[in-house]
Design a protein around this motif. Structure first.
Motif, PDB file in Angstrom:
ATOM      1  N   ASN A 215     -68.585  57.233 -88.648  1.00 63.67           N
ATOM      2  CA  ASN A 215     -68.882  57.383 -90.067  1.00 63.67           C
ATOM      3  C   ASN A 215     -67.774  58.178 -90.762  1.00 63.67           C
ATOM      4  O   ASN A 215     -67.308  57.810 -91.838  1.00 63.67           O
ATOM      5  CB  ASN A 215     -70.238  58.064 -90.236  1.00 63.67           C
ATOM      6  N   LEU A 216     -67.353  59.281 -90.140  1.00 67.00           N
ATOM      7  CA  LEU A 216     -66.288  60.106 -90.717  1.00 67.00           C
ATOM      8  C   LEU A 216     -64.998  59.310 -90.883  1.00 67.00           C
ATOM      9  O   LEU A 216     -64.419  59.265 -91.974  1.00 67.00           O
ATOM     10  CB  LEU A 216     -66.033  61.332 -89.835  1.00 67.00           C
ATOM     11  N   TYR A 217     -64.543  58.674 -89.807  1.00 68.33           N
ATOM     12  CA  TYR A 217     -63.270  57.956 -89.866  1.00 68.33           C
ATOM     13  C   TYR A 217     -63.341  56.727 -90.777  1.00 68.33           C
ATOM     14  O   TYR A 217     -62.358  56.398 -91.455  1.00 68.33           O
ATOM     15  CB  TYR A 217     -62.778  57.585 -88.464  1.00 68.33           C
ATOM     16  N   LEU A 218     -64.489  56.054 -90.824  1.00 66.84           N
ATOM     17  CA  LEU A 218     -64.639  54.903 -91.725  1.00 66.84           C
ATOM     18  C   LEU A 218     -64.576  55.340 -93.186  1.00 66.84           C
ATOM     19  O   LEU A 218     -63.877  54.717 -93.996  1.00 66.84           O
ATOM     20  CB  LEU A 218     -65.957  54.176 -91.443  1.00 66.84           C
ATOM     21  N   THR A 219     -65.288  56.421 -93.530  1.00 66.75           N
ATOM     22  CA  THR A 219     -65.258  56.878 -94.921  1.00 66.75           C
ATOM     23  C   THR A 219     -63.862  57.365 -95.309  1.00 66.75           C
ATOM     24  O   THR A 219     -63.419  57.145 -96.440  1.00 66.75           O
ATOM     25  CB  THR A 219     -66.290  57.991 -95.185  1.00 66.75           C
ATOM     26  N   GLN A 220     -63.158  57.977 -94.377  1.00 69.20           N
ATOM     27  CA  GLN A 220     -61.792  58.426 -94.684  1.00 69.20           C
ATOM     28  C   GLN A 220     -60.847  57.230 -94.842  1.00 69.20           C
ATOM     29  O   GLN A 220     -59.961  57.245 -95.697  1.00 69.20           O
ATOM     30  CB  GLN A 220     -61.286  59.398 -93.615  1.00 69.20           C
ATOM     31  N   ALA A 221     -61.030  56.202 -94.028  1.00 69.47           N
ATOM     32  CA  ALA A 221     -60.208  54.992 -94.172  1.00 69.47           C
ATOM     33  C   ALA A 221     -60.445  54.345 -95.539  1.00 69.47           C
ATOM     34  O   ALA A 221     -59.487  53.939 -96.217  1.00 69.47           O
ATOM     35  CB  ALA A 221     -60.513  53.999 -93.046  1.00 69.47           C
ATOM     36  N   LEU A 222     -61.707  54.268 -95.952  1.00 72.39           N
ATOM     37  CA  LEU A 222     -62.021  53.709 -97.276  1.00 72.39           C
ATOM     38  C   LEU A 222     -61.425  54.568 -98.388  1.00 72.39           C
ATOM     39  O   LEU A 222     -60.897  54.048 -99.373  1.00 72.39           O
ATOM     40  CB  LEU A 222     -63.533  53.576 -97.459  1.00 72.39           C
ATOM     41  N   THR A 223     -61.508  55.883 -98.223  1.00 73.20           N
ATOM     42  CA  THR A 223     -60.919  56.803 -99.201  1.00 73.20           C
ATOM     43  C   THR A 223     -59.422  56.566 -99.320  1.00 73.20           C
ATOM     44  O   THR A 223     -58.877  56.491-100.424  1.00 73.20           O
ATOM     45  CB  THR A 223     -61.204  58.267 -98.786  1.00 73.20           C
ATOM     46  N   LEU A 224     -58.753  56.426 -98.183  1.00 73.76           N
ATOM     47  CA  LEU A 224     -57.307  56.193 -98.182  1.00 73.76           C
ATOM     48  C   LEU A 224     -56.955  54.862 -98.840  1.00 73.76           C
ATOM     49  O   LEU A 224     -56.036  54.794 -99.669  1.00 73.76           O
ATOM     50  CB  LEU A 224     -56.775  56.229 -96.746  1.00 73.76           C
ATOM     51  N   ILE A 225     -57.683  53.817 -98.501  1.00 69.39           N
ATOM     52  CA  ILE A 225     -57.412  52.491 -99.073  1.00 69.39           C
ATOM     53  C   ILE A 225     -57.596  52.516-100.586  1.00 69.39           C
ATOM     54  O   ILE A 225     -56.746  52.031-101.345  1.00 69.39           O
ATOM     55  CB  ILE A 225     -58.307  51.417 -98.415  1.00 69.39           C
ATOM     56  N   ILE A 226     -58.714  53.103-101.045  1.00 70.66           N
ATOM     57  CA  ILE A 226     -58.964  53.186-102.492  1.00 70.66           C
ATOM     58  C   ILE A 226     -57.857  53.992-103.166  1.00 70.66           C
ATOM     59  O   ILE A 226     -57.350  53.609-104.225  1.00 70.66           O
ATOM     60  CB  ILE A 226     -60.350  53.798-102.777  1.00 70.66           C
ATOM     61  N   GLY A 227     -57.464  55.103-102.554  1.00 72.91           N
ATOM     62  CA  GLY A 227     -56.405  55.933-103.128  1.00 72.91           C
ATOM     63  C   GLY A 227     -55.084  55.200-103.236  1.00 72.91           C
ATOM     64  O   GLY A 227     -54.414  55.247-104.272  1.00 72.91           O
TER      65      GLY A 227
END
Length: 198
Positions: free
Chosen positions: A27-39
């Motif tokens: 969950n942590l790494y998935l949300t961070q990956a999504l955050t990075l992609i959106i950014g």
């Protein structure tokens, strides 16, 4: 062979206690990956190059600003924990579950991933568009686990505003990345070794 039926998928809210360690990390790494992609997408839509965020300035003042803000945050947080009941700063046990049994190298990896991904989105993309005040409101809002109590919500807002300030002052995203990393890493180590002593 059974057919997959999307209508049979059920979504429900789960507490952190219902997640095993692998699911918590996923969950942590998935949300961070999504955050990075959106950014990154947001920065590209602003016609800017996200690789420029990692250009090291000619002076290393950004390290001092990042470390200074981190020290200020840590001192304030430790001071608050002495005078405020633990229930008033409760995050639902997420940080405890995330760091209490983690090796130090993994605490460092988590802290670095979170610092880079969140700073690219919030300071790199959103702050460029709407400024540090509104960015800090959004930053506090996504840290939803703190919203049940006003003290941690106010602290997250203030930390975010400080991160935005040092980025504007130093002119580099590396300053808030350093601060964010140090705060998460040191607090993670405190949780880890406090539990080990207990």
């Amino acid at each position: 062979m059974r057919k997959f039926d999307i209508r049979n998928i059920k979504i429900r809210q789960v507490s952190v206690d219902e997640l095993n360690d692998k699911m918590l990390l996923a969950n942590l790494y998935l949300t961070q990956a999504l955050t990075l992609i959106i950014g990154i997408v947001w920065v590209l839509l602003q016609r800017r190059n996200p690789l420029n965020f990692f250009a090291v300035p000619s002076t290393y003042d950004f390290v001092l600003w990042g470390a200074g803000l981190a020290l200020l945050v840590l001192l304030f947080d430790l001071g608050i924990s002495r005078f405020v009941p633990e229930e008033a700063t409760d995050d639902g046990g997420v940080n405890e579950r995330l760091f209490r049994m983690r090796p130090v190298w993994h605490i460092a990896v988590i802290s670095l991933v979170v610092a880079i991904c969140e700073e690219i989105l919030f300071r790199g993309a959103i702050q460029f568009a709407i400024g540090p005040y509104w960015t800090s409101i959004l930053f506090a809002a996504i840290h939803v686990r703190y919203l049940r109590h006003w003290i941690p919500t106010g602290m997250v807002f203030a930390i975010s505003y400080g991160l935005g300030f040092i980025m504007d002052y130093t002119g580099t995203l590396l300053a808030p990345i350093v601060a964010h990393f140090l705060v998460d890493f040191i607090m993670g180590c405190i949780i880890r070794f406090r539990r080990e002593e207990a």
